[in-house]
Design a protein around this motif. Structure first.
Motif, mmCIF file in Angstrom:
data_model
loop_
_atom_site.group_PDB
_atom_site.id
_atom_site.type_symbol
_atom_site.label_atom_id
_atom_site.label_comp_id
_atom_site.label_asym_id
_atom_site.label_seq_id
_atom_site.Cartn_x
_atom_site.Cartn_y
_atom_site.Cartn_z
ATOM 1 N N GLY A 188 0.793 -1.213 0.000
ATOM 2 C CA GLY A 188 0.000 0.000 0.000
ATOM 3 C C GLY A 188 0.830 1.268 0.000
ATOM 4 N N ASP A 189 2.028 1.194 0.596
ATOM 5 C CA ASP A 189 2.880 2.384 0.667
ATOM 6 C C ASP A 189 3.895 2.442 -0.480
ATOM 7 O OD1 ASP A 189 4.366 0.228 1.474
ATOM 8 O OD2 ASP A 189 5.292 1.233 3.194
ATOM 9 N N GLN A 190 3.763 1.523 -1.433
ATOM 10 C CA GLN A 190 4.639 1.516 -2.615
ATOM 11 C C GLN A 190 3.784 1.351 -3.874
ATOM 12 O OE1 GLN A 190 8.006 -1.244 -2.250
ATOM 13 N NE2 GLN A 190 7.789 -1.193 -0.017
ATOM 14 N N PRO A 191 3.025 2.382 -4.224
ATOM 15 C CA PRO A 191 2.085 2.247 -5.348
ATOM 16 C C PRO A 191 2.752 2.027 -6.693
ATOM 17 C CG PRO A 191 2.233 4.527 -4.613
ATOM 18 C CD PRO A 191 2.944 3.711 -3.583
ATOM 19 N N ASN A 192 4.041 2.293 -6.794
ATOM 20 C CA ASN A 192 4.734 2.096 -8.064
ATOM 21 C C ASN A 192 5.331 0.699 -8.221
ATOM 22 O OD1 ASN A 192 4.199 4.743 -8.957
ATOM 23 N ND2 ASN A 192 5.964 5.531 -7.792
ATOM 24 N N THR A 193 5.235 -0.095 -7.155
ATOM 25 C CA THR A 193 5.701 -1.480 -7.239
ATOM 26 C C THR A 193 4.537 -2.339 -7.697
ATOM 27 O OG1 THR A 193 7.333 -1.148 -5.484
ATOM 28 C CG2 THR A 193 6.707 -3.419 -5.988
ATOM 29 N N LYS A 194 4.581 -2.749 -8.962
ATOM 30 C CA LYS A 194 3.482 -3.501 -9.558
ATOM 31 C C LYS A 194 4.030 -4.747 -10.249
ATOM 32 C CE LYS A 194 0.665 0.629 -10.528
ATOM 33 N NZ LYS A 194 -0.390 0.333 -9.553
ATOM 34 N N TYR A 195 3.186 -5.786 -10.257
ATOM 35 C CA TYR A 195 3.515 -7.016 -10.959
ATOM 36 C C TYR A 195 2.328 -7.393 -11.841
ATOM 37 C CZ TYR A 195 7.170 -7.128 -7.461
ATOM 38 O OH TYR A 195 8.250 -6.782 -6.663
ATOM 39 N N PHE A 196 2.621 -8.041 -12.954
ATOM 40 C CA PHE A 196 1.616 -8.245 -13.981
ATOM 41 C C PHE A 196 1.507 -9.734 -14.294
ATOM 42 C CE2 PHE A 196 3.787 -4.205 -14.421
ATOM 43 C CZ PHE A 196 2.732 -3.312 -14.310
ATOM 44 N N GLY A 197 0.299 -10.297 -14.084
ATOM 45 C CA GLY A 197 0.092 -11.726 -14.235
ATOM 46 C C GLY A 197 -0.655 -12.083 -15.499
ATOM 47 N N ARG A 198 -0.156 -13.098 -16.197
ATOM 48 C CA ARG A 198 -0.832 -13.657 -17.363
ATOM 49 C C ARG A 198 -0.725 -15.177 -17.299
ATOM 50 N NH1 ARG A 198 -2.068 -10.014 -21.745
ATOM 51 N NH2 ARG A 198 -2.911 -11.879 -22.764
ATOM 52 N N VAL A 199 -1.806 -15.844 -17.719
ATOM 53 C CA VAL A 199 -1.863 -17.296 -17.708
ATOM 54 C C VAL A 199 -1.370 -17.849 -19.038
ATOM 55 C CG1 VAL A 199 -3.419 -19.284 -17.676
ATOM 56 C CG2 VAL A 199 -3.700 -17.457 -16.001
ATOM 57 N N SER A 200 -0.544 -18.851 -18.939
ATOM 58 C CA SER A 200 -0.097 -19.598 -20.111
ATOM 59 C C SER A 200 -0.142 -21.073 -19.752
ATOM 60 C CB SER A 200 1.322 -19.188 -20.530
ATOM 61 O OG SER A 200 1.781 -19.968 -21.608
ATOM 62 N N ASN A 212 7.702 -8.074 -13.809
ATOM 63 C CA ASN A 212 7.831 -6.740 -13.219
ATOM 64 C C ASN A 212 7.685 -5.682 -14.306
ATOM 65 O OD1 ASN A 212 10.271 -6.732 -14.599
ATOM 66 N ND2 ASN A 212 11.512 -7.113 -12.758
ATOM 67 N N SER A 213 7.890 -4.433 -13.946
ATOM 68 C CA SER A 213 7.688 -3.346 -14.898
ATOM 69 C C SER A 213 8.667 -3.388 -16.061
ATOM 70 C CB SER A 213 7.790 -2.001 -14.181
ATOM 71 O OG SER A 213 6.763 -1.882 -13.211
ATOM 72 N N ALA A 214 9.780 -4.113 -15.880
ATOM 73 C CA ALA A 214 10.759 -4.245 -16.961
ATOM 74 C C ALA A 214 10.445 -5.422 -17.879
ATOM 75 C CB ALA A 214 12.156 -4.403 -16.379
ATOM 76 N N GLY A 215 9.394 -6.175 -17.537
ATOM 77 C CA GLY A 215 9.011 -7.304 -18.363
ATOM 78 C C GLY A 215 9.657 -8.616 -17.997
ATOM 79 N N ALA A 216 10.462 -8.641 -16.944
ATOM 80 C CA ALA A 216 11.123 -9.875 -16.528
ATOM 81 C C ALA A 216 10.191 -10.701 -15.639
ATOM 82 C CB ALA A 216 12.398 -9.554 -15.758
ATOM 83 N N VAL A 217 10.159 -12.007 -15.871
ATOM 84 C CA VAL A 217 9.359 -12.895 -15.031
ATOM 85 C C VAL A 217 9.997 -12.982 -13.641
ATOM 86 C CG1 VAL A 217 8.520 -15.247 -14.694
ATOM 87 C CG2 VAL A 217 8.519 -14.232 -16.993
ATOM 88 N N VAL A 218 9.208 -12.672 -12.613
ATOM 89 C CA VAL A 218 9.737 -12.667 -11.245
ATOM 90 C C VAL A 218 9.272 -13.870 -10.439
ATOM 91 C CG1 VAL A 218 10.047 -10.165 -11.162
ATOM 92 C CG2 VAL A 218 7.845 -11.158 -10.468
ATOM 93 N N THR A 219 8.111 -14.438 -10.779
ATOM 94 C CA THR A 219 7.629 -15.641 -10.103
ATOM 95 C C THR A 219 6.468 -16.202 -10.902
ATOM 96 O OG1 THR A 219 7.077 -16.604 -7.942
ATOM 97 C CG2 THR A 219 5.885 -14.608 -8.570
ATOM 98 N N SER A 220 6.158 -17.472 -10.662
ATOM 99 C CA SER A 220 5.082 -18.142 -11.380
ATOM 100 C C SER A 220 4.297 -19.016 -10.414
ATOM 101 C CB SER A 220 5.636 -19.008 -12.517
ATOM 102 O OG SER A 220 6.376 -18.240 -13.445
ATOM 103 N N PHE A 221 3.010 -19.173 -10.705
ATOM 104 C CA PHE A 221 2.135 -20.009 -9.889
ATOM 105 C C PHE A 221 1.439 -21.029 -10.767
ATOM 106 C CE2 PHE A 221 2.513 -16.021 -7.613
ATOM 107 C CZ PHE A 221 2.665 -16.417 -6.289
ATOM 108 N N GLN A 222 1.433 -22.269 -10.299
ATOM 109 C CA GLN A 222 0.622 -23.279 -10.961
ATOM 110 C C GLN A 222 -0.848 -23.059 -10.580
ATOM 111 O OE1 GLN A 222 2.175 -25.614 -13.179
ATOM 112 N NE2 GLN A 222 3.670 -23.989 -12.788
ATOM 113 N N LYS A 223 -1.735 -23.576 -11.395
ATOM 114 C CA LYS A 223 -3.168 -23.418 -11.132
ATOM 115 C C LYS A 223 -3.495 -24.010 -9.767
ATOM 116 C CE LYS A 223 -7.592 -24.165 -13.485
ATOM 117 N NZ LYS A 223 -8.233 -24.820 -14.655
ATOM 118 N N PRO A 224 -4.048 -23.218 -8.858
ATOM 119 C CA PRO A 224 -4.264 -23.715 -7.495
ATOM 120 C C PRO A 224 -5.511 -24.583 -7.390
ATOM 121 C CG PRO A 224 -5.057 -21.474 -7.660
ATOM 122 C CD PRO A 224 -4.438 -21.804 -8.997
#
Length: 410
Positions: A275-287, A295-307
């Motif tokens: 909440g105190d870092q509004p510019n820290t964003k991550y973007f999720g897409r399913v494949s 991250n904002s630079a387009g690098a994959v930072v983590t992945s989740f399997q379908k829960p």
């Protein structure tokens, strides 16, 4: 730091040890545990012990027993505190587990209050009605009750607990339903100016209102309610434990999870975890079977399997949340979004408006019903219910007194 986070760390090992005794896995609170507790040196502003006043407004006639157990933060030792706040380390246990020393304190009768002292702990205050709890010790420490297992010796005892951390930075104390909804209670803390903050009270009629909401919810949710042979309602298991015990179908969240997976195969889920870092964003897409976060630079930072539903309700397994600065915060946000069913209605998470929670027909109905019956709307109905500050927690940096109020079963 809220006590549910510090407690998770302090009790993780002992909860895991419950497997040896109760035949069950870690409690839901322990599932989110990651880091070990570090001793915290007290500062002058916080006394070594503070008063804890228990008020019995339950309207029940049974003897109440109270236990104060946890980790002594000055040393990292596990043990229990007596009524004077004196710490007692647990003795060595065995395999199979051996009975623990009787750490019970006689609680107040109905309509009465009793004041004991609490030391600088990260721990739990248990209370039971009519019967003492059965604690055991393994070679690694204390075994916690695991009542989702029908053979657990505490299965037919009416009890509950609060979680707290008292250290040099103050007191954090919360009510919790992460593992179960049971004997109603509220917690409070008195500040130096005499004001008291409280949380955890149900609305008038809230106890029965919650149970009736589960009974009337289709899909097996009423099976979470456990009763004694005499008909006494003991508790409602949290849904993760319901899946574990077979009371709730393991597929109960599949429809919602599948719809989330479909949506974010062709659109982006944006997570802003701090909440105190509004510019820290991550973007999720399913494949395929994977949701990748960049991250904002387009690098994959983590992945989740379908829960699956168990991962969602427990905020663990396929939604594991390590104590780091990337995966853990993203997972916490996802877990809250799944439990509250906000991931389809809002592509920007977390959604912090409670008006948007639990609106889908497939949701955590246990958490929905609990929040609906709380006087202030606050609860710890799942491990990361503190996302967006919806948890039942009070804190003061210079606490003068703590309170636990045993409320009516109505």
């Amino acid at each position: 730091m809220p006590p549910i986070r510090q407690l998770l760390s302090s009790l993780a090992a002992t909860a895991v040890l419950a497997t040896a005794f109760a035949g069950a896995g870690p409690t839901a609170t322990a599932r989110a545990a990651q880091a070990p507790v570090q001793p915290v040196a007290p500062r002058a502003a916080v006394d070594a012990t503070i008063p804890l006043t228990l008020k019995n407004n339950s309207a029940r006639g049974e003897q109440v027993y109270v236990y104060n157990i946890g980790t002594l933060l000055s040393t990292g030792q596990q043990g229990w505190a007596d009524a004077s706040g004196t710490f007692h380390p647990w003795p060595a246990g065995g395999n199979p587990p051996t009975p623990a020393p009787d750490a019970s304190i006689a609680g107040p009768a109905n309509g009465q209050s009793k004041t004991i002292r609490m030391p600088q702990f990260s721990g739990r205050v248990y209370f039971s009605y009519g019967q003492k709890l059965d604690f055991r010790l393994t070679t690694g420490g204390l075994v916690q009750p695991a009542v989702q297992n029908p053979s657990d010796p505490n299965r037919n005892i009416l009890f509950n607990w609060t979680e707290y951390t008292l250290n040099g930075a103050g007191l954090w104390i919360n009510s919790t339903q992460v593992d179960m909804f049971s004997a109603p209670y509220a917690v409070g803390v008195k500040a130096p100016d005499g004001t008291t903050k409280t949380t955890g009270h149900l609305k008038a009629g809230g106890y029965n209102g919650f149970l009736n909401a589960l009974r009337n919810q289709s899909g097996g949710w009423g099976n979470l309610i456990q009763t004694r042979a005499d008909g006494t309602v003991l508790r409602a298991l949290a849904p993760g434990h319901g899946i574990e015990s077979g009371a709730l179908p393991a597929s109960v969240m599949n429809d919602y999870i599948n719809r989330v997976w479909t949506k974010y195969a062709s659109s982006t889920l944006t997570v802003t975890p701090f909440g105190d870092q509004p510019n820290t964003k991550y973007f999720g897409r399913v494949s395929g079977n994977t949701m990748n976060f960049t991250n904002s630079a387009g690098a994959v930072v983590t992945s989740f399997q379908k829960p699956d539903a168990d991962s969602v309700f427990g905020c663990y397994k396929l939604l594991d949340a390590p104590n780091d600065l990337v995966r853990g915060p993203i997972s916490r946000t996802l877990c809250a979004g799944y439990n509250r069913s906000t991931l389809l209605s809002n592509a920007n998470q977390p959604d912090t408006s409670s008006a948007n929670f639990y609106q889908d027909g497939v949701t955590n109905h246990y958490a929905r019903a609990i929040h609906a019956q709380m006087a202030d709307g606050k609860a710890y109905a799942f491990a990361f219910d503190d996302v967006g500050n919806h948890e039942s927690l009070v804190h003061d940096g210079d606490p003068r007194e703590a309170f636990i109020t045993l409320d009516p079963f109505s």
